[in-house]
Design a protein around this motif. Sequence first.
Motif, PDB file in Angstrom:
ATOM      1  N   VAL A 175       0.830  -1.203   0.000  1.00  0.00           N
ATOM      2  CA  VAL A 175       0.000   0.000   0.000  1.00  0.00           C
ATOM      3  C   VAL A 175       0.867   1.257   0.000  1.00  0.00           C
ATOM      4  O   VAL A 175       0.627   2.205  -0.766  1.00  0.00           O
ATOM      5  CB  VAL A 175      -0.964  -0.003   1.202  1.00  0.00           C
ATOM      6  CG1 VAL A 175      -1.644   1.352   1.355  1.00  0.00           C
ATOM      7  CG2 VAL A 175      -2.011  -1.085   1.021  1.00  0.00           C
ATOM      8  N   ASN A 176       1.895   1.287   0.850  1.00  0.00           N
ATOM      9  CA  ASN A 176       2.765   2.454   0.881  1.00  0.00           C
ATOM     10  C   ASN A 176       3.532   2.612  -0.424  1.00  0.00           C
ATOM     11  O   ASN A 176       3.812   3.729  -0.872  1.00  0.00           O
ATOM     12  CB  ASN A 176       3.737   2.358   2.060  1.00  0.00           C
ATOM     13  CG  ASN A 176       3.046   2.562   3.395  1.00  0.00           C
ATOM     14  OD1 ASN A 176       1.906   3.034   3.447  1.00  0.00           O
ATOM     15  ND2 ASN A 176       3.710   2.200   4.472  1.00  0.00           N
ATOM     16  N   THR A 177       3.891   1.484  -1.052  1.00  0.00           N
ATOM     17  CA  THR A 177       4.552   1.551  -2.353  1.00  0.00           C
ATOM     18  C   THR A 177       3.610   2.133  -3.402  1.00  0.00           C
ATOM     19  O   THR A 177       3.997   3.000  -4.200  1.00  0.00           O
ATOM     20  CB  THR A 177       5.012   0.152  -2.796  1.00  0.00           C
ATOM     21  OG1 THR A 177       5.943  -0.362  -1.831  1.00  0.00           O
ATOM     22  CG2 THR A 177       5.683   0.213  -4.162  1.00  0.00           C
ATOM     23  N   ALA A 178       2.350   1.688  -3.398  1.00  0.00           N
ATOM     24  CA  ALA A 178       1.369   2.220  -4.344  1.00  0.00           C
ATOM     25  C   ALA A 178       1.147   3.707  -4.110  1.00  0.00           C
ATOM     26  O   ALA A 178       1.022   4.496  -5.064  1.00  0.00           O
ATOM     27  CB  ALA A 178       0.050   1.459  -4.218  1.00  0.00           C
ATOM     28  N   SER A 236       9.955  11.566  -5.316  1.00  0.00           N
ATOM     29  CA  SER A 236       9.064  10.477  -4.907  1.00  0.00           C
ATOM     30  C   SER A 236       9.610   9.120  -5.324  1.00  0.00           C
ATOM     31  O   SER A 236       9.542   8.144  -4.567  1.00  0.00           O
ATOM     32  CB  SER A 236       7.668  10.689  -5.498  1.00  0.00           C
ATOM     33  OG  SER A 236       7.114  11.899  -5.043  1.00  0.00           O
ATOM     34  N   LEU A 237      10.155   9.044  -6.545  1.00  0.00           N
ATOM     35  CA  LEU A 237      10.768   7.792  -6.992  1.00  0.00           C
ATOM     36  C   LEU A 237      11.947   7.417  -6.102  1.00  0.00           C
ATOM     37  O   LEU A 237      12.154   6.233  -5.796  1.00  0.00           O
ATOM     38  CB  LEU A 237      11.218   7.921  -8.443  1.00  0.00           C
ATOM     39  CG  LEU A 237      10.112   7.897  -9.501  1.00  0.00           C
ATOM     40  CD1 LEU A 237      10.694   8.201 -10.879  1.00  0.00           C
ATOM     41  CD2 LEU A 237       9.404   6.538  -9.517  1.00  0.00           C
ATOM     42  N   ALA A 238      12.729   8.422  -5.696  1.00  0.00           N
ATOM     43  CA  ALA A 238      13.864   8.151  -4.816  1.00  0.00           C
ATOM     44  C   ALA A 238      13.399   7.614  -3.469  1.00  0.00           C
ATOM     45  O   ALA A 238      14.026   6.712  -2.884  1.00  0.00           O
ATOM     46  CB  ALA A 238      14.698   9.414  -4.621  1.00  0.00           C
ATOM     47  N   GLY A 239      12.272   8.160  -2.968  1.00  0.00           N
ATOM     48  CA  GLY A 239      11.727   7.647  -1.720  1.00  0.00           C
ATOM     49  C   GLY A 239      11.290   6.201  -1.843  1.00  0.00           C
ATOM     50  O   GLY A 239      11.552   5.376  -0.961  1.00  0.00           O
ATOM     51  N   ALA A 240      10.619   5.874  -2.961  1.00  0.00           N
ATOM     52  CA  ALA A 240      10.190   4.497  -3.188  1.00  0.00           C
ATOM     53  C   ALA A 240      11.396   3.571  -3.307  1.00  0.00           C
ATOM     54  O   ALA A 240      11.409   2.458  -2.754  1.00  0.00           O
ATOM     55  CB  ALA A 240       9.340   4.419  -4.444  1.00  0.00           C
TER      56      ALA A 240
END
Length: 423
Positions: free
Chosen positions: A54-57, A378-382
Amino acid sequence: MTTTVPDLHAVQSRTVRTLSIAQVFSGLGNGSTLALGSILAVDLAGSEAWAGAVNTALTLGTAATAIPLSQLALARGRRAALTTGLGAAIIGAGLMVAAVLTTGFPLLLAGAFLVGLGSAVNLQARFAVTDLAVPARRGRDLSLVVWAITIGAVAGPNMVGPGAVLAGWLGIPAQAGPFVISAAGMVLGVGIIAVFLRPDPLLTRRALDGNANEHSGPTGGKNPWRAGWQILRAHPTAAAAVTAVVAAHAVMVAVMSMTPLHMQHQAGATAGHLDTIALIGFTISLHIAGMYALSPVMGWLTDRLGPTPTVLTGMGTLITAVALTGLAPGHMGAVTAGLVLLGLGWSAVTVAGSTLLVSSLAPAQRVPAQGFSDATMSLAGAAGAAAAGPAMGLIGYPGVSALAALLVIAATLVLLRLNRATR
């Protein structure tokens, strides 16, 4: 025909107030999703392997839509982009309620993805407040909008109790209640922006700069990712700002996401389950306070000292934070202090780096670069969260902290090199 020149001070004050108040309500969706996401994922998927889904989505929803929302802002203004993003997030909260009612795991992931647009709106709002800001107050205005997220970010995870009460009144499962509250909060946020964000700050800036008829911005029909990248390549200071923000976000997410698991391992053997959960919750709350509560101070420092010195101060704070978590992993006081410093370092870099990005570009170049920055952030956070799990298993919490330190050092060296190139 007489052209009416708006009172820019009055318009900017109204913009700051509107976006700050809207942020309070729009932040509720992310807080509830982060608090309940992993629990719902395990319940609906039937396996702990899906706990992070869920957090990844949510994060991917933010990353995938940051640039489209910036393109919409270029075409129709900030108000259209922010209300569209929050409207999608409201639908996402509704899908999460439906997922609980139907025990549908795919619906849960789809809802989390759309709720991620609310986070993209929160990111874009900090740039929207700089469209008409005078350079001497740019950092402070930006930081006030970031600070406003504090209330929603802290209140969201605490909607579980009130949400359960509301769910009882509505006759729905208790876990669906917090998302009903989140949706209501975001509806208020949409209403506030739609009614009060007038005149539109980006369209006003464009009119003042004599570009009122430009609707496509500087991308010239190019792929917006490529357009943003080309702007950064041509402006080393802007590239330095994005490098710092992206690295700080990746480090913050990676270390923060592994800290609850590390604390559970460390404290579980010596404390009861409830004591451990309370300690973890207290630590994460302090971390969130470090991220947002002092952002006005970071804005003041940015305007007073300059964006680059404040970014470097933030990078130094991040190094200190991961040194504490890496060198004293068994001392919960040191880990908690490290998480607070991690939030403070992130705050300094995010506020000052965002201000530096705006300051280093012409108005027509800012929105594409801002969208690129938010998407890569955001991509870096993921990526940080995804990489931290395997790293935790292989080299432990101190190893995750060491890798985070190396990333901060590398980003700082790049930042200094790009600044020298600019000079």
